[in-house]
Every structure is written in C-alpha cells, then in structure tokens.
Enzyme design. Structure first.
Site, PDB file in Angstrom:
ATOM      1  N   TYR A 116     -12.479  -2.714 -38.442  1.00 22.93           N
ATOM      2  CA  TYR A 116     -13.871  -3.120 -38.278  1.00 22.93           C
ATOM      3  C   TYR A 116     -14.669  -1.862 -37.971  1.00 22.93           C
ATOM      4  CZ  TYR A 116     -12.609  -8.073 -37.873  1.00 22.93           C
ATOM      5  OH  TYR A 116     -12.150  -9.339 -38.118  1.00 22.93           O
ATOM      6  N   LYS A 137     -11.549  -5.388 -48.032  1.00 24.39           N
ATOM      7  CA  LYS A 137     -11.084  -6.755 -47.737  1.00 24.39           C
ATOM      8  C   LYS A 137     -12.289  -7.672 -47.518  1.00 24.39           C
ATOM      9  CE  LYS A 137      -8.197  -9.288 -44.403  1.00 24.39           C
ATOM     10  NZ  LYS A 137      -9.223 -10.200 -43.838  1.00 24.39           N
ATOM     11  N   PRO A 165      -3.800  -9.159 -41.442  1.00 21.61           N
ATOM     12  CA  PRO A 165      -4.173  -8.876 -40.054  1.00 21.61           C
ATOM     13  C   PRO A 165      -4.642 -10.136 -39.337  1.00 21.61           C
ATOM     14  CG  PRO A 165      -5.924  -8.176 -41.549  1.00 21.61           C
ATOM     15  CD  PRO A 165      -4.787  -8.641 -42.407  1.00 21.61           C
ATOM     16  N   SER A 207      -4.315  -5.691 -37.023  1.00 23.19           N
ATOM     17  CA  SER A 207      -5.733  -5.914 -36.781  1.00 23.19           C
ATOM     18  C   SER A 207      -6.306  -4.857 -35.834  1.00 23.19           C
ATOM     19  CB  SER A 207      -5.923  -7.301 -36.153  1.00 23.19           C
ATOM     20  OG  SER A 207      -7.248  -7.470 -35.693  1.00 23.19           O
ATOM     21  N   ASP A 218      -5.684 -13.014 -49.948  1.00 23.97           N
ATOM     22  CA  ASP A 218      -5.227 -13.746 -48.758  1.00 23.97           C
ATOM     23  C   ASP A 218      -6.040 -15.029 -48.641  1.00 23.97           C
ATOM     24  OD1 ASP A 218      -7.594 -13.382 -47.276  1.00 23.97           O
ATOM     25  OD2 ASP A 218      -6.765 -11.842 -45.984  1.00 23.97           O
ATOM     26  N   HIS A 269     -11.892 -14.363 -45.271  1.00 26.56           N
ATOM     27  CA  HIS A 269     -11.660 -14.223 -43.831  1.00 26.56           C
ATOM     28  C   HIS A 269     -11.029 -15.489 -43.246  1.00 26.56           C
ATOM     29  CE1 HIS A 269     -12.914 -11.278 -40.596  1.00 26.56           C
ATOM     30  NE2 HIS A 269     -12.365 -12.243 -39.887  1.00 26.56           N
ATOM     31  N   SER A 298     -10.666 -12.143 -50.263  1.00 23.87           N
ATOM     32  CA  SER A 298     -10.506 -12.797 -48.967  1.00 23.87           C
ATOM     33  C   SER A 298     -11.818 -13.446 -48.559  1.00 23.87           C
ATOM     34  CB  SER A 298     -10.094 -11.758 -47.902  1.00 23.87           C
ATOM     35  OG  SER A 298     -10.083 -12.330 -46.607  1.00 23.87           O
ATOM     36  N   THR A 307     -12.515  -4.370 -43.486  1.00 24.82           N
ATOM     37  CA  THR A 307     -13.119  -5.700 -43.531  1.00 24.82           C
ATOM     38  C   THR A 307     -14.621  -5.560 -43.747  1.00 24.82           C
ATOM     39  OG1 THR A 307     -11.422  -6.732 -42.167  1.00 24.82           O
ATOM     40  CG2 THR A 307     -13.569  -7.797 -42.195  1.00 24.82           C
ATOM     41  N   ARG A 331     -18.051 -20.420 -35.551  1.00 26.86           N
ATOM     42  CA  ARG A 331     -16.776 -21.115 -35.368  1.00 26.86           C
ATOM     43  C   ARG A 331     -16.934 -22.079 -34.198  1.00 26.86           C
ATOM     44  NH1 ARG A 331     -13.392 -15.401 -35.833  1.00 26.86           N
ATOM     45  NH2 ARG A 331     -14.410 -14.742 -37.775  1.00 26.86           N
ATOM     46  N   ARG A 371       0.770 -20.777 -48.386  1.00 32.51           N
ATOM     47  CA  ARG A 371       1.713 -21.486 -47.509  1.00 32.51           C
ATOM     48  C   ARG A 371       3.072 -21.723 -48.168  1.00 32.51           C
ATOM     49  NH1 ARG A 371      -1.884 -20.063 -45.030  1.00 32.51           N
ATOM     50  NH2 ARG A 371      -3.255 -21.152 -43.568  1.00 32.51           N
ATOM     51  N   GLY A 387      -1.440 -15.033 -43.168  1.00 30.84           N
ATOM     52  CA  GLY A 387      -1.927 -14.827 -41.805  1.00 30.84           C
ATOM     53  C   GLY A 387      -1.469 -15.887 -40.837  1.00 30.84           C
TER      54      GLY A 387
END
Length: 378
Positions: A134, A235, A82, A111, A290, A259, A257, A160, A169, A294, A313
């Site tokens: 969520y 997740k 997602p 998502s 996840d 995230h 994960s 999640t 971030r 690549r 993702g």
C-alpha cells in the site's frame, strides 16, 4: 473430542471450522465484502457458469502441475494472496503460512498490513515470496518498506491500486473493527504506524483515511520502479483500458482483482473480467487472478481463459484458523490434488496444454441459442 477438521474433504469446509473458532469481529473482518456483498457472491457464482469442454482418449498417466511464474519454478499455478493481520487467525499467523507455502513450492504474498514483519517471515527459511504494497502518504515510509522487503529476499511487489479509500464494509462498522491490542502491524512498528485506534465505526477505515495516499496515480508506479529492481505487479485491474496503461508504465504483470469484493460493490467477478484483461495484455505481460478461487476446477477455468496463475486468500485464512500451519498445508494440498485431477479429466498433461477450447462461457452458450423469441398468445 473429535477434531472437526479431520473430516474435511474440500477447502470450503474449513470456513465453518474457522467460524466456530474465531471471535465474531475477526471472522466478519475476513469473510465480509463491501455494502450489499453482491460482488462477493458473484466472485463464486461466475465460476459456476463456466463449463468445461474436456478432451478424451489422451494418456494422462503423468500429469505435471508445475509452471514458471516470473522466472520462478513452482509446483502449481496456485499461489497465496496477501491477507492482512493473520495473527488474528492463529498465534503464528504469517509465519505458519510462510512455512506451509514453502513446503508446497509455491508463492506467498505478504500483506503490508501483516502482523509479522518481512524480516520475521524471511527468518522462517527459504521460499518464493512477493510483497503486497500500500502506498502511504509519507513516501519515505514506502521506500523504507520496499528496501526492507528486497533485503529480506522478497522477489516482486504486488502494488494494490484499488484502495485509495477503504470500501464500505458494514460488518466492520457494526463490530467497530480494530486490530486486537496485543497485535501490531509489524512492518510499521518502529514508525509509529503499527497501532490501530478503536473508533465509533471501523478502525481500519479510519487508519486508511489517515495514512494511505488518495492521490496515487500512474506516475507513482514510475516512481516505485525508480527505487527498486523488483518487478512490479499491478493488483486491482479489471478493465482493458487500465491493462494497457499498466503495460505502458512498464509493469511486469497484472493481477485481476476486486480486492476480495471488499472495495467497490457491483464490479464484475474477477473471472468475468479476466478475458478482457488477457486480450488487452496481448501476451506482453502475464495476467493473474484472485477472487473466488475455491476449487482446483476454478484454477483450471482461469488458466483456460488466459491466466498464468491464480491467488487464493480466504481459504488460507480458514485453514490457518482451523489448524495453523497444518491447516494451510491441507488447503494447498487439496487445491493441488483437485487441479491435477481436473487437468487429467480435461485431457491436459501439463499446464501449457490448457487452452481456451477447454472451456465454454455463458456468453458462448447464449450465442449458440436461436435468435428467435416465441411469444405465447395473449
């Protein structure tokens, strides 16, 4: 003018094309991790430290990449994770992704914060789709959303569990990130929760602080099971302790994960945490991964370490931004071809033949070194 995507030979090269096409705020939102972004880099570097132990003189005339995920036959154990707000990348957003994923006979996870609704995604045609959830403070919103996903033909919930609060971030803070005004979080449009206000820092962080339930706990997983017949994947698990609790709660599977390295920085890469989770799960539920995938070789490494499948993702977003549906198709095609090639060169003709003996971790290499340390004379 030549199409820069025409010369791409691996999925990482889509990122540069996407970066040139996307507004800085959008690219930074998709690409960045939390704080120092150590885990973001480590998600990739950890894959690089795992080595293969290929078997030779095996007939690899036919290599079958297909597998079964939660009862669904898929063309490969590589699925789509997602990722939020895909219409920022391309006008067709999640609809283009849904068509591309269905054409490859694999699984798309939509998502909660999609810019296309569960009904719109379902309208693109048949496909195996999971819904990432969520948990909002208003449980009626959650129950309504789960019912809509179930009615739209989604077959599993990816809950999640690592985002009671949004990670720091810093790119989003610098850019004062907010969903562009022409877009909405479509699943919440009729609930007055579809808009994201512009703020002095990150509009998404403010949205999460106002709407997402910080008190989410294992009892809420039980509540979620009581309102849906869909299997629930947890997740965001990276420890043995939480793996055991998830199994005790009756979860149908675990997604290892962090995230996309966007929450707590300095947690391990998911590929480094995978084996701990797999051992704790002890075959009772499937474990997925996840983060950092690549290459087809990455998928092979994860499966050798016990994963039943991997989710990708950011590469999907880069393909989408570069060429829409065709770009996502190319990303999935490249990963599938690389995975098939890696299987053949490792000596596995079907997914069930991929074993732990196909890889050697850094810890295993270190353990083979002599224990003596020689000091030079002072």
């Amino acid at each position: 003018m030549a199409n820069p995507a025409a010369t791409i030979t691996n999925v990482c090269e889509f990122e540069e094309v996407a970066k040139q096409k996307l507004p800085k705020m959008v690219y930074d939102y998709y690409a960045s991790g939390a704080e120092d972004q150590w885990t973001l880099k480590e998600n990739r570097h950890a894959f690089e430290r795992i080595r293969f132990r290929p078997r030779i003189l095996i007939d690899v005339t036919n290599v079958d990449t297909s597998t079964t995920i939660l009862g669904h036959k898929v063309s490969m154990p590589i699925m789509v994770a997602p990722t939020a707000m895909q219409r920022m990348a391309h006008p067709e957003g999640e609809l283009a992704t849904a068509r591309a994923v269905a054409s490859h006979d694999t699984i798309m996870t939509l998502s909660s914060w999609a810019t296309s609704s569960v009904e719109e995604v379902a309208s693109t045609g048949p496909g195996i789709r999971f819904f990432q959830l969520y948990v909002y403070k208003d449980r009626n919103v959650v129950a309504q959303l789960v019912r809509r996903a179930e009615k739209a033909g989604f077959t599993a919930i990816a809950l999640t569990v690592d985002t009671p609060i949004l990670g720091r971030r810093e790119a989003d803070i610098k850019n004062r990130f907010s969903l562009p005004p022409h877009l909405t979080l479509k699943n919440f449009e009729g609930l007055d929760l579809g808009q994201m206000e512009k703020t002095q820092d990150s509009g998404l962080a403010s949205y999460v602080a106002g709407q997402i339930d910080k008190s989410l706990s294992w009892k809420d997983v039980k509540w979620l099971q009581s309102i849906t017949s869909m299997p629930i994947l947890v997740k965001g698990v990276i420890t043995a302790e939480d793996t055991k609790l998830a199994i005790q709660c009756g979860c149908a599977g675990i997604i290892v994960s962090n995230h996309g390295a966007r929450q707590l920085d300095y947690v391990p890469a998911t590929i480094s945490a995978l084996e701990e989770v797999v051992k704790a799960a002890a075959g009772k539920v499937p474990v997925f991964l996840d983060g950092g995938v690549r290459r087809g070789t990455d998928a092979l490494k994860a499966l050798a370490l016990g994963a039943s499948g991997v989710f990708v993702g950011r590469p999907v977003l880069w393909g989408l931004a570069s060429e829409g549906e065709a770009g996502v198709k190319k990303v999935l095609q490249m990963l599938r071809e690389e995975f098939q090639l890696a299987m053949a060169l490792a000596g596995a003709t079907k997914v069930s033949e991929i074993t732990r003996s196909h890889v050697q971790t850094e810890q295993e290499r270190m353990a083979q070194l002599p224990n003596t340390i020689t000091y030079s004379r002072l």
